[in-house]
Write a protein that holds these residues in place. Structure first.
Motif, PDB file in Angstrom:
ATOM      1  N   LYS A   1       8.565  -8.452  -9.782  1.00 55.95           N
ATOM      2  CA  LYS A   1       8.460  -8.688 -11.223  1.00 55.95           C
ATOM      3  C   LYS A   1       9.368  -7.753 -12.017  1.00 55.95           C
ATOM      4  O   LYS A   1       9.641  -7.980 -13.172  1.00 55.95           O
ATOM      5  CB  LYS A   1       7.005  -8.463 -11.683  1.00 55.95           C
ATOM      6  CG  LYS A   1       6.051  -9.507 -11.165  1.00 55.95           C
ATOM      7  CD  LYS A   1       5.695 -10.509 -12.245  1.00 55.95           C
ATOM      8  CE  LYS A   1       4.907 -11.680 -11.702  1.00 55.95           C
ATOM      9  NZ  LYS A   1       3.608 -11.300 -11.168  1.00 55.95           N
TER      10      LYS A   1
ATOM     11  N   SER B   1       2.854   4.976 -12.129  1.00 61.98           N
ATOM     12  CA  SER B   1       3.659   4.735 -10.929  1.00 61.98           C
ATOM     13  C   SER B   1       2.947   3.759 -10.006  1.00 61.98           C
ATOM     14  O   SER B   1       3.579   2.965  -9.325  1.00 61.98           O
ATOM     15  CB  SER B   1       3.945   6.047 -10.218  1.00 61.98           C
ATOM     16  OG  SER B   1       2.753   6.551  -9.666  1.00 61.98           O
ATOM     17  N   LEU B   2       1.627   3.792 -10.015  1.00 57.25           N
ATOM     18  CA  LEU B   2       0.871   2.832  -9.197  1.00 57.25           C
ATOM     19  C   LEU B   2       1.261   1.415  -9.580  1.00 57.25           C
ATOM     20  O   LEU B   2       1.538   0.562  -8.731  1.00 57.25           O
ATOM     21  CB  LEU B   2      -0.630   3.038  -9.427  1.00 57.25           C
ATOM     22  CG  LEU B   2      -1.564   2.065  -8.727  1.00 57.25           C
ATOM     23  CD1 LEU B   2      -1.602   2.359  -7.246  1.00 57.25           C
ATOM     24  CD2 LEU B   2      -2.971   2.152  -9.307  1.00 57.25           C
ATOM     25  N   GLN B   3       1.290   1.174 -10.882  1.00 54.69           N
ATOM     26  CA  GLN B   3       1.600  -0.182 -11.336  1.00 54.69           C
ATOM     27  C   GLN B   3       3.049  -0.541 -11.114  1.00 54.69           C
ATOM     28  O   GLN B   3       3.368  -1.615 -10.614  1.00 54.69           O
ATOM     29  CB  GLN B   3       1.271  -0.325 -12.821  1.00 54.69           C
ATOM     30  CG  GLN B   3      -0.194  -0.208 -13.094  1.00 54.69           C
ATOM     31  CD  GLN B   3      -0.514  -0.549 -14.535  1.00 54.69           C
ATOM     32  OE1 GLN B   3      -0.401  -1.686 -14.952  1.00 54.69           O
ATOM     33  NE2 GLN B   3      -0.905   0.455 -15.294  1.00 54.69           N
ATOM     34  N   SER B   4       3.962   0.382 -11.488  1.00 49.74           N
ATOM     35  CA  SER B   4       5.366  -0.029 -11.398  1.00 49.74           C
ATOM     36  C   SER B   4       5.790  -0.191  -9.946  1.00 49.74           C
ATOM     37  O   SER B   4       6.533  -1.107  -9.614  1.00 49.74           O
ATOM     38  CB  SER B   4       6.260   0.958 -12.142  1.00 49.74           C
ATOM     39  OG  SER B   4       5.947   2.267 -11.735  1.00 49.74           O
ATOM     40  N   ALA B   5       5.273   0.675  -9.068  1.00 49.44           N
ATOM     41  CA  ALA B   5       5.664   0.536  -7.663  1.00 49.44           C
ATOM     42  C   ALA B   5       5.178  -0.782  -7.087  1.00 49.44           C
ATOM     43  O   ALA B   5       5.873  -1.438  -6.319  1.00 49.44           O
ATOM     44  CB  ALA B   5       5.095   1.695  -6.854  1.00 49.44           C
ATOM     45  N   HIS B   6       3.969  -1.195  -7.485  1.00 52.46           N
ATOM     46  CA  HIS B   6       3.469  -2.463  -6.966  1.00 52.46           C
ATOM     47  C   HIS B   6       4.143  -3.654  -7.633  1.00 52.46           C
ATOM     48  O   HIS B   6       4.300  -4.702  -7.019  1.00 52.46           O
ATOM     49  CB  HIS B   6       1.951  -2.531  -7.103  1.00 52.46           C
ATOM     50  CG  HIS B   6       1.238  -1.763  -6.038  1.00 52.46           C
ATOM     51  ND1 HIS B   6       0.805  -0.477  -6.225  1.00 52.46           N
ATOM     52  CD2 HIS B   6       0.925  -2.085  -4.765  1.00 52.46           C
ATOM     53  CE1 HIS B   6       0.236  -0.040  -5.106  1.00 52.46           C
ATOM     54  NE2 HIS B   6       0.295  -0.999  -4.198  1.00 52.46           N
ATOM     55  N   ASP B   7       4.542  -3.464  -8.891  1.00 49.67           N
ATOM     56  CA  ASP B   7       5.285  -4.528  -9.569  1.00 49.67           C
ATOM     57  C   ASP B   7       6.545  -4.867  -8.788  1.00 49.67           C
ATOM     58  O   ASP B   7       6.922  -6.032  -8.654  1.00 49.67           O
ATOM     59  CB  ASP B   7       5.689  -4.070 -10.970  1.00 49.67           C
ATOM     60  CG  ASP B   7       4.685  -4.541 -11.997  1.00 49.67           C
ATOM     61  OD1 ASP B   7       3.684  -5.160 -11.582  1.00 49.67           O
ATOM     62  OD2 ASP B   7       4.887  -4.287 -13.191  1.00 49.67           O
ATOM     63  N   VAL B   8       7.188  -3.804  -8.310  1.00 51.59           N
ATOM     64  CA  VAL B   8       8.427  -4.003  -7.566  1.00 51.59           C
ATOM     65  C   VAL B   8       8.167  -4.907  -6.367  1.00 51.59           C
ATOM     66  O   VAL B   8       8.927  -5.813  -6.067  1.00 51.59           O
ATOM     67  CB  VAL B   8       8.985  -2.642  -7.107  1.00 51.59           C
ATOM     68  CG1 VAL B   8      10.140  -2.837  -6.151  1.00 51.59           C
ATOM     69  CG2 VAL B   8       9.386  -1.826  -8.307  1.00 51.59           C
ATOM     70  N   LEU B   9       7.033  -4.667  -5.709  1.00 54.02           N
ATOM     71  CA  LEU B   9       6.730  -5.464  -4.523  1.00 54.02           C
ATOM     72  C   LEU B   9       6.591  -6.943  -4.842  1.00 54.02           C
ATOM     73  O   LEU B   9       6.855  -7.800  -4.022  1.00 54.02           O
ATOM     74  CB  LEU B   9       5.418  -4.981  -3.888  1.00 54.02           C
ATOM     75  CG  LEU B   9       5.466  -3.619  -3.230  1.00 54.02           C
ATOM     76  CD1 LEU B   9       4.124  -3.331  -2.594  1.00 54.02           C
ATOM     77  CD2 LEU B   9       6.558  -3.568  -2.192  1.00 54.02           C
ATOM     78  N   LEU B  10       6.127  -7.218  -6.063  1.00 60.43           N
ATOM     79  CA  LEU B  10       5.957  -8.623  -6.430  1.00 60.43           C
ATOM     80  C   LEU B  10       7.235  -9.197  -7.002  1.00 60.43           C
ATOM     81  O   LEU B  10       7.273 -10.352  -7.431  1.00 60.43           O
ATOM     82  CB  LEU B  10       4.840  -8.768  -7.459  1.00 60.43           C
ATOM     83  CG  LEU B  10       3.437  -8.498  -6.946  1.00 60.43           C
ATOM     84  CD1 LEU B  10       2.431  -8.757  -8.046  1.00 60.43           C
ATOM     85  CD2 LEU B  10       3.130  -9.352  -5.741  1.00 60.43           C
TER      86      LEU B  10
END
Lengths: 475, 220, 222
Positions: C31, C20-29
């Protein structure tokens, strides 16, 4: 979140950690041993600064050589081993499956540290090169490059074989660190040692290496851990994360251009230091953005976060002061003085090393499946090392500032200047001793925690809480 | 892995650019710098270093003397280098073209040595330097391991240091500098920047020329 | 929520999972494909700060890079078009002082230009120095011999030629002669206009090779 409920996302410690236990603990242990060695050398060199006769009859530890050995063991021993362990582990965690080819890492670790040991003995015997942060003798260069590749291999595999598709900030920094060091190191080997450039071009290339080492390797090694651990423990999204790529690319693209940083007024064309001043100013983008992204560290707690928070503050401060002191008006005061040493220690010790300590504290329990052996040693180390590093940087800065203004006064003889530096330099020795003492606490704690026979709690009862999913819309 | 490939390419471009700009750029500018031929004097400057000076430079490098000494004099209005008598002009790249390991240094716990042998009014001589290396001082470490203390057999060595007071060796003994010490001193005595190159002369910024009328104009 | 989690200094608890750390931050970019791309402009204050930095850096680079000239060591000097060496405007007084003191004039006339009583005339306050520029150029180019009166005292000795002329042991270029003459004319309280290289060249070509001057000869000329 994945809908695959059997996936390991539910457990905090998985095969990713357990399978990496031995190789990564080995790297960490090597790093700690070098940390202590360089600490002891740090005490020796700091005594030699105010008492020049100290150990002067021992050619192995004469001032110039001891100083080179201290720096080399710190950068290529402590930071390299620990930083690589952190990067490998973070890349493994983010990749979502156990690290592959860890045997290579073990072999690489052995040869890297062997090469380093040979190199240090070489320095002691007089084979040092004369470039800052690049003193390792020529003959260990190739060995260390191969060893490095072997250590880094699992990290690259974990990155290229990762499950998720996007790249997370720790990916950028981690992969950059793994990928760029060999280029950097071999490029410098080529133009400085194998077919040396002429005259002052060596100083320019040396400056390029030192500054690139900082921005393309040391800083990314530490930031890989920080960008992973801070949001993970704080349980929040990083603010302004959409600018994090800007911060990253500024560091990577601008970093090398600060190469003429210390050549102000020197025998190189004026544009080289000017370019460095400009680059140092532009690097502020990076430091500001890192500060913005990771400011959530102030809203979390725990040993790791406390270390990382300290490191981040120091890191951003380093960048700011670096930019300020690069300007010629200020550089004329600080150049050639202990101020440069103070800033260097602020960067590599208070910044990078503190972040790495934080990562180490976070990581080891996951590798071993148990908490650290002693709470008292953990807290003791943190308090003492923070105290030591603040004292060290502060005394060096005070010494540097007086030295700088004294040097400008041409009527003040050097002997007189030296006398005025004595007291701050002696306090500096006290700080170095405090650092060694602090790090010995860490070493004891580390070996008690890592070694199986000293285990106090049975691994069956897992001490880790269940992490939850990060809400995408929280901010 | 398209994404990943572009990422690596970006990293590589970054390092290649700064490498090209800083290292190759200066190499292109200064890599072919030649000695300066002065037709009045009929020879080129800087003069070639002698063998002993070249090997002395290696000794200087391996002892890490650069940890406390610089070898670069800055221009008169930038720092006090020239006021301290360390040199009479700014060091320039041409000064170093014959040196295999230029020792610019980064710390000035000790004095700058770029013009050690050309200092005015009095430059140190070999004996001063050898004594300093042997005995050290309050501010300078001794380098006794560069010397040999031995008993005098037959005639005393011509090289032996003339030491007095509590430094003097036991009767019947003498202190003889090793080849390394002599090379180091030979190197130190070769350090001078007496010759002025066109680019090393102090420049007057066009705005602040010393012609009286410009000064008055600036005041208005 | 994180503080109670991490009350034990021996272990740091994670609040969120890696995934979730990665996917949530992916959203911010922006991607993640299911999320509409969220291009956000830099917040205003950052924008101001960054453009300020860029402006500062750009100005500094433009002003102090010495036009990227390899022979410019002083960031304040600005190269003149054509020829790197000409880029540096050399102060003749500084250059002249070095020439004067470099085992040349100073050995006889002394560093402070007072000469040596009875043997070498002074340069301080001498009419020969501050008077006609042609005469002093001639003296320094070709030397001087025979009796001379300076500041009321008599001397009778010889001064060697310095110019690039036959019989000169120094062979100084016209440039050097001009600098050293300018220096003695403006040092120690002497106040006379500077001498140009062109003037020295003119006189040297006019006089050709000759023996050292005498006072009588010089006084016949301007």
């Amino acid at each position: 979140m994945t809908n695959d409920s059997t996936h390991a996302a539910t457990a905090e410690v998985t095969a990713i950690d357990t399978q990496a236990r031995v190789p990564l603990t080995l790297l960490l242990a090597a790093g700690l041993i070098w940390l202590v060695i360089s600490g002891v050398l740090g005490v020796i060199t700091s005594i030699q600064l105010h008492t020049p006769g100290f150990l002067a009859d021992c050619s192995f530890l004469t001032a110039g050589r001891a100083q080179a050995m201290r720096e080399t063991s710190f950068l290529y021993g402590w930071i390299a081993n620990t930083g690589l362990a952190v990067v490998l582990w973070v890349l493994g965690r983010l990749g979502g499956s156990p690290l592959r080819a860890l045997n290579w890492t073990v072999a690489g670790t052995i040869f890297w540290n062997l090469g380093l040991a040979v190199g240090l003995v070489g320095i002691g015997l007089g084979d040092m090169t004369s470039f800052a942060s690049f003193q390792l003798p020529r003959y260990v260069g190739v060995l260390m490059l191969f060893a490095y590749a072997a250590i880094a291999l699992p990290g690259v595999l974990a990155w290229s074989g990762r499950r998720s598709h996007g790249l997370f900030a720790s990916h950028w920094y981690g992969v950059a660190a793994l990928f760029l060091f060999p280029w950097l190191f071999s490029a410098a080997q080529l133009v400085l040692l194998w077919s040396p450039m002429r005259g002052t071009l060596q100083a320019v290339a040396g400056g390029w290496y030192t500054q690139s080492l900082w921005s393309l390797w040391l800083a990314p090694l530490a930031l890989t851990g920080a960008y992973y651990i801070v949001p993970k423990v704080a349980g929040r999204l990083m603010p302004s994360y959409d600018f994090a790529p800007l911060g990253f690319w500024t560091l990577i693209f601008i970093g090398g251009w600060t190469g003429g940083r210390h050549l102000v007024g020197g025998p190189v064309p004026a544009w080289i230091p000017t370019m460095a001043v400009v680059a140092c100013t532009m690097m502020l983008f990076h430091y500001i953005l890192v500060g913005l992204n990771l400011r959530i560290a102030s809203q979390a707690g725990g040993t790791a976060i406390k270390f990382i928070r300290f490191g981040l503050v120091a890191y951003v401060l380093t960048g700011t002061l670096d930019a300020l002191t690069s300007f010629r008006v200020i550089a004329v005061e600080t150049q050639f003085t202990f101020m440069a040493t103070a800033l260097e220690q602020l960067g590599v010790y208070a910044g990078i090393s503190m972040m790495l300590f934080g990562a180490l504290y976070y990581m080891l329990p996951r590798l071993t499946g148990r908490p650290w052996a002693s709470a008292a040693l953990t807290t003791g180390h943190r308090v003492l090392v923070s105290f030591g590093v603040v004292l060290l940087v502060a005394t060096l800065a005070v010494a540097g500032w007086t030295q700088g203004s004294d040097l400008l006064d041409s009527k003040l003889a050097l002997g007189e200047i030296f006398n005025r530096l004595r007291v701050p330099l002696m306090v500096g020795t006290a700080a170095q001793i405090a650092l060694v003492a602090a790090n010995l606490l860490l070493v004891v704690n580390f070996f008690r925690s890592a070694c199986v026979c000293c285990a106090t709690s049975t691994p069956s009862e897992t001490p880790f809480r269940q992490p939850s999913a990060l809400e995408a819309h929280a901010s | 892995m398209k994404n990943g490939f572009i990422f690596l390419l970006g990293l590589f471009t970054a390092i290649a650019l700064s490498w090209a700009g800083i290292v190759l750029g200066t190499h292109a500018q200064l890599g072919a710098l030649t000695p300066y031929y002065d037709d009045t004097e009929g020879k080129s400057f800087p003069e070639r270093t002698t063998g002993i000076a070249a090997s002395g430079q290696l000794v200087y490098a391996d002892l890490g003397c650069a940890a406390c000494h610089t070898q670069q004099v800055r221009r008169p209005d930038y720092g006090s280098d020239q006021a301290r008598g360390w040199g009479e002009r700014q060091s320039v790249a041409r000064d170093y073209i014959h040196q295999s390991l230029p020792q610019l240094g980064a710390s000035r716990l000790g004095p700058d040595l770029a013009n050690l042998a050309g200092r005015k009014p009095s430059a140190p001589d070999a004996e001063d330097l050898l004594k300093l290396l042997y005995a050290g001082s309050l501010t300078h470490p001794p380098y006794k391991f560069l010397f040999e203390q031995k008993s005098i057999v037959g005639e005393s060595s011509a090289r032996a240091l003339r030491l007095t007071g509590n430094l003097a060796p036991a009767p019947g003994h003498e202190v003889v500098p090793s080849d390394r010490a002599l090379a180091l001193v030979g190197y130190l005595l070769s350090l001078n920047t007496a010759y002025d190159y066109p680019e090393s002369l102090p420049a007057t910024p066009p705005a602040a020329g010393h012609a009286p009328d410009t000064k008055q104009e600036a005041k208005k | 929520m994180s503080t109670p989690l991490n009350s034990d200094p021996r272990i740091d608890q994670a609040a969120v999972t890696d995934e979730s750390l990665q996917s949530a931050h992916d959203v911010l970019l922006g991607k993640q494909p299911d999320e509409k791309a969220r291009y956000k402009l830099l917040p205003l204050n950052l924008l101001f700060l960054f453009s300020g930095l860029i402006f500062l850096a750009g100005t500094y680079l433009n002003r102090y890079a010495g036009h990227f000239d390899p022979h410019i060591y002083n960031e304040n000097s600005i190269p003149v078009k054509g020829g790197a060496v000409a880029a540096v405007v050399v102060d003749p007084v500084v250059a002249g002082k070095k020439l004067f003191n470099n085992a040349a004039c100073n050995t006889c006339h002394m560093v402070n230009g007072v000469g040596q009583p009875g043997a070498i005339p002074p340069l301080v306050g001498s009419d020969w120095v501050t008077g006609s520029e042609e005469r002093i150029i001639r003296i320094v180019l070709h030397g001087l011999q025979g009796p001379i009166t300076v500041n009321g005292a008599n001397y009778n000795s010889a001064m060697p030629p310095f110019g690039r002329v036959a019989g000169s042991g120094f062979n100084w270029s016209d440039d050097k002669i001009a600098s050293v003459v300018t220096y003695v004319r403006q040092e120690w309280g002497n106040q006379a206009p500077p001498v140009t290289t062109a003037k020295v060249t003119e006189i040297r070509t006019k006089d050709g090779d000759r023996k050292p001057w005498t006072v009588d000869e010089l006084q016949k000329l301007p």
